[in-house]
Design a protein around this motif. Structure first.
Motif, PDB file in Angstrom:
ATOM      1  N   GLU A  30      43.825  37.851  56.693  1.00 11.42           N
ATOM      2  CA  GLU A  30      43.009  36.641  56.821  1.00 11.42           C
ATOM      3  C   GLU A  30      42.875  35.943  55.467  1.00 11.42           C
ATOM      4  N   LEU A  31      42.616  36.709  54.427  1.00 10.56           N
ATOM      5  CA  LEU A  31      42.458  36.133  53.095  1.00 10.56           C
ATOM      6  C   LEU A  31      43.751  35.498  52.608  1.00 10.56           C
ATOM      7  N   HIS A  32      44.854  36.184  52.800  1.00  9.97           N
ATOM      8  CA  HIS A  32      46.140  35.631  52.354  1.00  9.97           C
ATOM      9  C   HIS A  32      46.490  34.368  53.129  1.00  9.97           C
ATOM     10  N   GLU A  33      46.207  34.350  54.422  1.00 15.50           N
ATOM     11  CA  GLU A  33      46.527  33.172  55.231  1.00 15.50           C
ATOM     12  C   GLU A  33      45.689  31.968  54.812  1.00 15.50           C
ATOM     13  N   ALA A  34      44.455  32.202  54.394  1.00 12.52           N
ATOM     14  CA  ALA A  34      43.572  31.101  53.999  1.00 12.52           C
ATOM     15  C   ALA A  34      43.825  30.633  52.572  1.00 12.52           C
ATOM     16  N   LEU A  35      44.219  31.548  51.684  1.00 12.12           N
ATOM     17  CA  LEU A  35      44.286  31.227  50.256  1.00 12.12           C
ATOM     18  C   LEU A  35      45.684  30.920  49.735  1.00 12.12           C
ATOM     19  N   GLU A  36      46.696  31.607  50.252  1.00  5.70           N
ATOM     20  CA  GLU A  36      48.038  31.426  49.694  1.00  5.70           C
ATOM     21  C   GLU A  36      48.572  29.993  49.846  1.00  5.70           C
ATOM     22  N   PRO A  37      48.378  29.307  51.011  1.00  7.66           N
ATOM     23  CA  PRO A  37      48.876  27.934  51.099  1.00  7.66           C
ATOM     24  C   PRO A  37      48.140  26.969  50.169  1.00  7.66           C
ATOM     25  N   LEU A  38      46.903  27.320  49.822  1.00  8.13           N
ATOM     26  CA  LEU A  38      46.086  26.449  48.978  1.00  8.13           C
ATOM     27  C   LEU A  38      46.406  26.625  47.497  1.00  8.13           C
ATOM     28  N   ALA A  39      46.703  27.845  47.090  1.00  9.37           N
ATOM     29  CA  ALA A  39      46.832  28.182  45.670  1.00  9.37           C
ATOM     30  C   ALA A  39      47.793  27.280  44.882  1.00  9.37           C
ATOM     31  N   PRO A  40      48.995  26.941  45.408  1.00  7.69           N
ATOM     32  CA  PRO A  40      49.913  26.114  44.606  1.00  7.69           C
ATOM     33  C   PRO A  40      49.381  24.715  44.298  1.00  7.69           C
ATOM     34  N   HIS A  41      48.400  24.261  45.064  1.00  7.34           N
ATOM     35  CA  HIS A  41      47.871  22.907  44.885  1.00  7.34           C
ATOM     36  C   HIS A  41      46.594  22.883  44.064  1.00  7.34           C
ATOM     37  N   LEU A  42      46.188  24.042  43.548  1.00  6.06           N
ATOM     38  CA  LEU A  42      44.982  24.131  42.736  1.00  6.06           C
ATOM     39  C   LEU A  42      45.335  24.414  41.286  1.00  6.06           C
ATOM     40  N   ALA A  43      44.636  23.773  40.366  1.00  3.15           N
ATOM     41  CA  ALA A  43      44.747  24.114  38.951  1.00  3.15           C
ATOM     42  C   ALA A  43      44.167  25.512  38.744  1.00  3.15           C
ATOM     43  N   PRO A  44      44.531  26.197  37.658  1.00  4.59           N
ATOM     44  CA  PRO A  44      43.977  27.539  37.424  1.00  4.59           C
ATOM     45  C   PRO A  44      42.458  27.585  37.506  1.00  4.59           C
ATOM     46  N   ALA A  45      41.791  26.551  36.982  1.00  2.00           N
ATOM     47  CA  ALA A  45      40.323  26.540  37.032  1.00  2.00           C
ATOM     48  C   ALA A  45      39.819  26.498  38.469  1.00  2.00           C
ATOM     49  N   VAL A  77      41.349  38.743  46.905  1.00  4.08           N
ATOM     50  CA  VAL A  77      41.179  37.292  46.756  1.00  4.08           C
ATOM     51  C   VAL A  77      41.953  36.791  45.536  1.00  4.08           C
ATOM     52  N   GLY A  78      41.821  37.473  44.419  1.00  6.17           N
ATOM     53  CA  GLY A  78      42.543  37.068  43.217  1.00  6.17           C
ATOM     54  C   GLY A  78      44.047  37.071  43.413  1.00  6.17           C
ATOM     55  N   GLY A  79      44.550  38.107  44.076  1.00  3.68           N
ATOM     56  CA  GLY A  79      45.986  38.170  44.322  1.00  3.68           C
ATOM     57  C   GLY A  79      46.466  37.053  45.229  1.00  3.68           C
ATOM     58  N   ALA A  80      45.693  36.758  46.283  1.00  6.47           N
ATOM     59  CA  ALA A  80      46.075  35.693  47.210  1.00  6.47           C
ATOM     60  C   ALA A  80      46.033  34.321  46.537  1.00  6.47           C
ATOM     61  N   LEU A  81      45.195  34.193  45.505  1.00  2.80           N
ATOM     62  CA  LEU A  81      45.103  32.937  44.762  1.00  2.80           C
ATOM     63  C   LEU A  81      46.126  32.856  43.624  1.00  2.80           C
ATOM     64  N   GLN A  82      47.020  33.828  43.572  1.00  5.86           N
ATOM     65  CA  GLN A  82      48.090  33.864  42.566  1.00  5.86           C
ATOM     66  C   GLN A  82      47.547  34.018  41.150  1.00  5.86           C
ATOM     67  N   ARG A 104      41.375  27.782  41.157  1.00  4.74           N
ATOM     68  CA  ARG A 104      41.578  29.098  41.762  1.00  4.74           C
ATOM     69  C   ARG A 104      40.534  30.087  41.256  1.00  4.74           C
ATOM     70  N   GLU A 105      40.237  30.006  39.962  1.00  9.76           N
ATOM     71  CA  GLU A 105      39.218  30.886  39.392  1.00  9.76           C
ATOM     72  C   GLU A 105      37.855  30.596  40.000  1.00  9.76           C
ATOM     73  N   SER A 106      37.566  29.324  40.279  1.00  5.86           N
ATOM     74  CA  SER A 106      36.273  28.956  40.849  1.00  5.86           C
ATOM     75  C   SER A 106      36.052  29.609  42.207  1.00  5.86           C
ATOM     76  N   ILE A 107      37.096  29.644  43.044  1.00  7.57           N
ATOM     77  CA  ILE A 107      36.950  30.272  44.361  1.00  7.57           C
ATOM     78  C   ILE A 107      36.666  31.761  44.218  1.00  7.57           C
ATOM     79  N   LEU A 108      37.367  32.425  43.311  1.00  7.00           N
ATOM     80  CA  LEU A 108      37.122  33.846  43.074  1.00  7.00           C
ATOM     81  C   LEU A 108      35.689  34.073  42.598  1.00  7.00           C
ATOM     82  N   LEU A 109      35.220  33.228  41.677  1.00  2.71           N
ATOM     83  CA  LEU A 109      33.883  33.415  41.111  1.00  2.71           C
ATOM     84  C   LEU A 109      32.789  33.126  42.138  1.00  2.71           C
TER      85      LEU A 109
END
Length: 231
Positions: free
Chosen positions: A163-178, A208-213, A180-185
């Motif tokens: 579930e986490l990978h399906e929700a986060l992996e498609p989003l991660a390439p379109h997010l700046a590092p900050a 979560v961190g892994g799915a966010l690359q 992706r870090e914000s979602i984890l935090l």
């Protein structure tokens, strides 16, 4: 006496290549040149060698391209991989919601502070009508639905990790590092609302961190910083 092309300010084009375009589809996309959501036409074309504007010889095909209906700029088909602004907002909202549920599923919903923190996080992401009851009901449903939430392998659960990978992996390439870090935090703040991370919460947040690359070292650094523990 008629003016010559040079004297009248225009230049006669004797020969060249002209492309005749044909629309084969349409839709909505994020136009990089306009900087917003626009309608597009998917087009293919045929190039022809022209003399005095008259097409004579075929010079192959052109495209397919994506043409913005507003600015008429042409882009490669990969421009459609970028989500529209509306779609991106929905993906971001769903990602935060999924992370909140995963942390609650791992750490439990007995703590009122944790529940309140999760509700505030989900509301800020866009689910303004979120309540504690709705979140706890969803967590209970995850626990009961063995088709989606399995206890093996590991505390995170194989299906919850999916579930986490399906929700986060498609989003991660379109997010700046900050971003992706914000979602984890945000997930970390929910877990820390009642004290230190529990082992299941820590595992979920690592997933979560892994799915966010995010690199494992960066995930660890962020989780330690959020807890106030020196790295």
């Amino acid at each position: 006496m008629l003016p010559t092309p040079r004297a009248s300010g225009w230049k006669l084009r004797v020969c060249g290549i002209r492309t005749s375009w044909n629309t084969i589809g349409d839709g909505e996309f994020f136009c990089p040149d306009c900087g917003g959501d626009r309608n597009y036409r998917r087009r293919t074309g045929r190039r022809r060698f022209t003399v005095l504007g008259v097409p004579l010889l075929s010079r192959g095909v052109a495209g397919p391209v994506v043409e913005c209906a507003a600015c008429h700029a042409h882009f490669g088909m990969d421009v459609l991989d970028h989500p529209t602004t509306i779609r991106f907002s929905a993906m971001l909202r769903d990602a935060v919601h999924t992370v909140a549920l995963a942390v609650l599923a791992a750490g439990g919903t007995s703590s009122r502070t944790v529940r309140e923190t999760a509700v505030l996080t989900v509301r800020a992401a866009g689910f303004e009508d979120c309540t504690e009851d709705r979140l706890t009901d969803l967590v209970d449903a995850l626990a009961e639905d063995t088709g989606r939430f399995l206890a093996e392998p590991g505390p995170c659960g194989a299906a919850l990790a999916i579930e986490l990978h399906e929700a986060l992996e498609p989003l991660a390439p379109h997010l700046a590092p900050a971003g992706r870090e914000s979602i984890l935090l945000q997930g970390a703040r929910i877990a820390l609302a009642d004290g230190a991370y529990s082992p299941p919460e820590r595992e979920v947040l690592s997933t979560v961190g892994g799915a966010l690359q995010l690199r494992a070292a960066d995930t660890e650094r962020l989780l330690l910083a959020a807890s106030g523990t020196p790295s």
